[in-house]
Motif scaffolding. Structure first.
Motif, PDB file in Angstrom:
ATOM      1  N   GLU A 180       0.648  -1.265   0.090  1.00 10.75           N
ATOM      2  CA  GLU A 180       0.103  -0.174  -0.070  1.00 10.75           C
ATOM      3  C   GLU A 180       0.649   1.307  -0.144  1.00 10.75           C
ATOM      4  O   GLU A 180       1.773   1.468   0.723  1.00 10.75           O
ATOM      5  CB  GLU A 180      -0.786   0.153   1.307  1.00 10.75           C
ATOM      6  N   VAL A 181       0.508   1.991  -0.885  1.00  9.28           N
ATOM      7  CA  VAL A 181       1.142   3.259  -1.039  1.00  9.28           C
ATOM      8  C   VAL A 181       1.056   4.239   0.018  1.00  9.28           C
ATOM      9  O   VAL A 181      -0.341   4.451   0.482  1.00  9.28           O
ATOM     10  CB  VAL A 181       1.286   4.014  -2.355  1.00  9.28           C
ATOM     11  N   GLN A 182       1.840   4.825   0.888  1.00  7.42           N
ATOM     12  CA  GLN A 182       1.523   5.640   1.860  1.00  7.42           C
ATOM     13  C   GLN A 182       2.646   7.078   1.730  1.00  7.42           C
ATOM     14  O   GLN A 182       3.805   6.941   1.429  1.00  7.42           O
ATOM     15  CB  GLN A 182       1.854   5.114   3.413  1.00  7.42           C
ATOM     16  N   LEU A 183       2.170   8.228   1.879  1.00 10.57           N
ATOM     17  CA  LEU A 183       2.752   9.553   2.105  1.00 10.57           C
ATOM     18  C   LEU A 183       2.289  10.214   3.259  1.00 10.57           C
ATOM     19  O   LEU A 183       1.249  10.359   3.595  1.00 10.57           O
ATOM     20  CB  LEU A 183       2.451  10.465   0.876  1.00 10.57           C
ATOM     21  N   VAL A 184       3.297  10.560   4.085  1.00  9.41           N
ATOM     22  CA  VAL A 184       3.152  11.022   5.503  1.00  9.41           C
ATOM     23  C   VAL A 184       4.248  12.249   5.514  1.00  9.41           C
ATOM     24  O   VAL A 184       5.209  12.236   5.648  1.00  9.41           O
ATOM     25  CB  VAL A 184       3.736  10.046   6.489  1.00  9.41           C
ATOM     26  N   GLU A 185       3.459  13.215   5.734  1.00 11.15           N
ATOM     27  CA  GLU A 185       3.941  14.598   5.749  1.00 11.15           C
ATOM     28  C   GLU A 185       4.227  14.985   7.269  1.00 11.15           C
ATOM     29  O   GLU A 185       3.368  14.472   8.233  1.00 11.15           O
ATOM     30  CB  GLU A 185       3.008  15.800   5.394  1.00 11.15           C
ATOM     31  N   SER A 186       5.271  15.695   7.539  1.00 11.70           N
ATOM     32  CA  SER A 186       5.345  16.225   8.912  1.00 11.70           C
ATOM     33  C   SER A 186       6.222  17.642   8.913  1.00 11.70           C
ATOM     34  O   SER A 186       6.865  17.943   7.680  1.00 11.70           O
ATOM     35  CB  SER A 186       6.360  15.200   9.790  1.00 11.70           C
ATOM     36  N   GLY A 187       6.334  18.240  10.139  1.00  9.90           N
ATOM     37  CA  GLY A 187       7.023  19.409  10.035  1.00  9.90           C
ATOM     38  C   GLY A 187       6.373  20.599  10.082  1.00  9.90           C
ATOM     39  O   GLY A 187       6.953  21.826  10.156  1.00  9.90           O
ATOM     40  N   GLY A 188       5.113  20.497  10.050  1.00 14.71           N
ATOM     41  CA  GLY A 188       4.272  21.887   9.721  1.00 14.71           C
ATOM     42  C   GLY A 188       4.349  22.466  11.389  1.00 14.71           C
ATOM     43  O   GLY A 188       4.716  21.806  12.531  1.00 14.71           O
ATOM     44  N   GLY A 189       3.648  23.539  11.610  1.00 16.28           N
ATOM     45  CA  GLY A 189       3.551  24.074  12.683  1.00 16.28           C
ATOM     46  C   GLY A 189       3.211  25.804  12.365  1.00 16.28           C
ATOM     47  O   GLY A 189       2.975  26.240  11.629  1.00 16.28           O
ATOM     48  N   LEU A 190       3.494  26.432  13.684  1.00 15.63           N
ATOM     49  CA  LEU A 190       3.240  27.891  13.822  1.00 15.63           C
ATOM     50  C   LEU A 190       4.710  28.596  13.884  1.00 15.63           C
ATOM     51  O   LEU A 190       5.467  28.210  14.831  1.00 15.63           O
ATOM     52  CB  LEU A 190       2.500  28.388  15.009  1.00 15.63           C
ATOM     53  N   VAL A 191       4.858  29.599  13.020  1.00 16.39           N
ATOM     54  CA  VAL A 191       6.039  30.193  12.957  1.00 16.39           C
ATOM     55  C   VAL A 191       5.696  31.794  12.709  1.00 16.39           C
ATOM     56  O   VAL A 191       4.725  32.151  11.774  1.00 16.39           O
ATOM     57  CB  VAL A 191       7.159  29.877  11.754  1.00 16.39           C
ATOM     58  N   GLN A 192       6.565  32.649  13.061  1.00 21.64           N
ATOM     59  CA  GLN A 192       6.277  34.081  12.855  1.00 21.64           C
ATOM     60  C   GLN A 192       6.738  34.431  11.355  1.00 21.64           C
ATOM     61  O   GLN A 192       7.785  33.633  10.924  1.00 21.64           O
ATOM     62  CB  GLN A 192       7.163  34.986  13.775  1.00 21.64           C
ATOM     63  N   ALA A 193       6.235  35.467  10.801  1.00 21.34           N
ATOM     64  CA  ALA A 193       6.663  35.832   9.622  1.00 21.34           C
ATOM     65  C   ALA A 193       8.235  36.129   9.543  1.00 21.34           C
ATOM     66  O   ALA A 193       8.695  36.744  10.426  1.00 21.34           O
ATOM     67  CB  ALA A 193       6.109  37.379   9.059  1.00 21.34           C
ATOM     68  N   GLY A 194       8.913  35.805   8.382  1.00 23.52           N
ATOM     69  CA  GLY A 194      10.209  35.731   8.297  1.00 23.52           C
ATOM     70  C   GLY A 194      11.040  34.450   8.649  1.00 23.52           C
ATOM     71  O   GLY A 194      12.275  34.430   8.516  1.00 23.52           O
ATOM     72  N   GLY A 195      10.368  33.627   9.203  1.00 25.43           N
ATOM     73  CA  GLY A 195      10.759  32.483  10.070  1.00 25.43           C
ATOM     74  C   GLY A 195      10.993  31.336   8.909  1.00 25.43           C
ATOM     75  O   GLY A 195      10.489  31.521   7.707  1.00 25.43           O
ATOM     76  N   SER A 196      11.277  30.096   9.367  1.00 24.83           N
ATOM     77  CA  SER A 196      11.659  28.918   8.489  1.00 24.83           C
ATOM     78  C   SER A 196      10.869  27.888   8.898  1.00 24.83           C
ATOM     79  O   SER A 196      10.920  27.541  10.333  1.00 24.83           O
ATOM     80  CB  SER A 196      13.217  28.682   8.121  1.00 24.83           C
TER      81      SER A 196
ATOM     82  N   ALA B  64       7.469  11.400   3.828  1.00 31.05           N
ATOM     83  CA  ALA B  64       8.095  10.002   3.593  1.00 31.05           C
ATOM     84  C   ALA B  64       6.980   8.998   2.993  1.00 31.05           C
ATOM     85  O   ALA B  64       5.892   9.085   3.222  1.00 31.05           O
ATOM     86  CB  ALA B  64       8.122   9.458   5.159  1.00 31.05           C
ATOM     87  N   ALA B  65       7.745   8.636   1.814  1.00 31.57           N
ATOM     88  CA  ALA B  65       6.946   7.960   0.856  1.00 31.57           C
ATOM     89  C   ALA B  65       7.162   6.375   1.325  1.00 31.57           C
ATOM     90  O   ALA B  65       8.276   6.154   1.207  1.00 31.57           O
ATOM     91  CB  ALA B  65       7.196   8.211  -0.313  1.00 31.57           C
ATOM     92  N   SER B  66       6.193   5.515   1.002  1.00 29.21           N
ATOM     93  CA  SER B  66       6.635   4.027   1.247  1.00 29.21           C
ATOM     94  C   SER B  66       5.403   3.234   0.394  1.00 29.21           C
ATOM     95  O   SER B  66       4.577   3.830  -0.098  1.00 29.21           O
ATOM     96  CB  SER B  66       6.546   3.598   2.642  1.00 29.21           C
ATOM     97  N   GLY B  67       5.644   1.997   0.008  1.00 24.42           N
ATOM     98  CA  GLY B  67       4.936   1.032  -0.322  1.00 24.42           C
ATOM     99  C   GLY B  67       4.988   1.103  -1.792  1.00 24.42           C
ATOM    100  O   GLY B  67       3.885   0.276  -2.697  1.00 24.42           O
ATOM    101  N   PHE B  68       5.925   1.676  -2.557  1.00 27.09           N
ATOM    102  CA  PHE B  68       5.928   1.344  -4.015  1.00 27.09           C
ATOM    103  C   PHE B  68       7.386   1.331  -4.562  1.00 27.09           C
ATOM    104  O   PHE B  68       8.407   1.647  -3.698  1.00 27.09           O
ATOM    105  CB  PHE B  68       5.585   2.762  -4.604  1.00 27.09           C
TER     106      PHE B  68
END
Length: 128
Positions: A1-17, A23-27
């Motif tokens: 089974e193909v899976q794509l899992v995103e991570s790393g989002g959040g709250l940041v101030q303007a000008g930030g990074s 992460a992809a798997s299953g193919f």
């Protein structure tokens, strides 16, 4: 089974990074493309960036050129989106997507319909 899992989002101030991961798997295809898309409330989903597994070609929306960088770690089947100089208008849910027939990426990478699989999304919020 193909899976794509995103991570790393959040709250940041303007000008930030922030750095998003997909992460992809299953193919086991050697030739594919991973795209990043985003969707803000009340707006259509838009293509942000894309990378080809075959030659590493990268593509960016004009709104993020010079601020965002897409990269891949093929050994880990992971694609990253480094987002610098973030603006409030970058606020959205960010999705990664897998294209198993990556033809004509140069002119069509941002068309959501070409992608076969999608992750669940990760929220990015940029405060002013």
């Amino acid at each position: 089974e193909v899976q794509l899992v995103e991570s790393g989002g959040g709250l940041v101030q303007a000008g930030g990074s922030l750095r998003l991961s997909c992460a992809a798997s299953g193919f086991s295809f050697d030739d594919y493309a991973i795209g990043w898309f985003r969707q803000a409330p009340g707006k259509e989903r838009e293509g942000v960036s894309c990378i080809s597994s075959s030659d590493g070609s990268t593509y960016y929306a004009d709104s993020v050129k010079g601020r965002f960088t897409i990269s891949s770690d093929n050994a880990r089947n992971t694609v990253y989106l480094q987002m610098n100089s973030l603006k409030p208008e970058d606020t959205a849910v960010y999705y990664c997507a897998l294209d198993l027939l990556p033809r004509a990426l140069g002119v069509a990478w941002s068309r959501a319909r070409r992608y076969d699989y999608w992750g669940q999304g990760t929220q990015v919020t940029v405060s002013s």
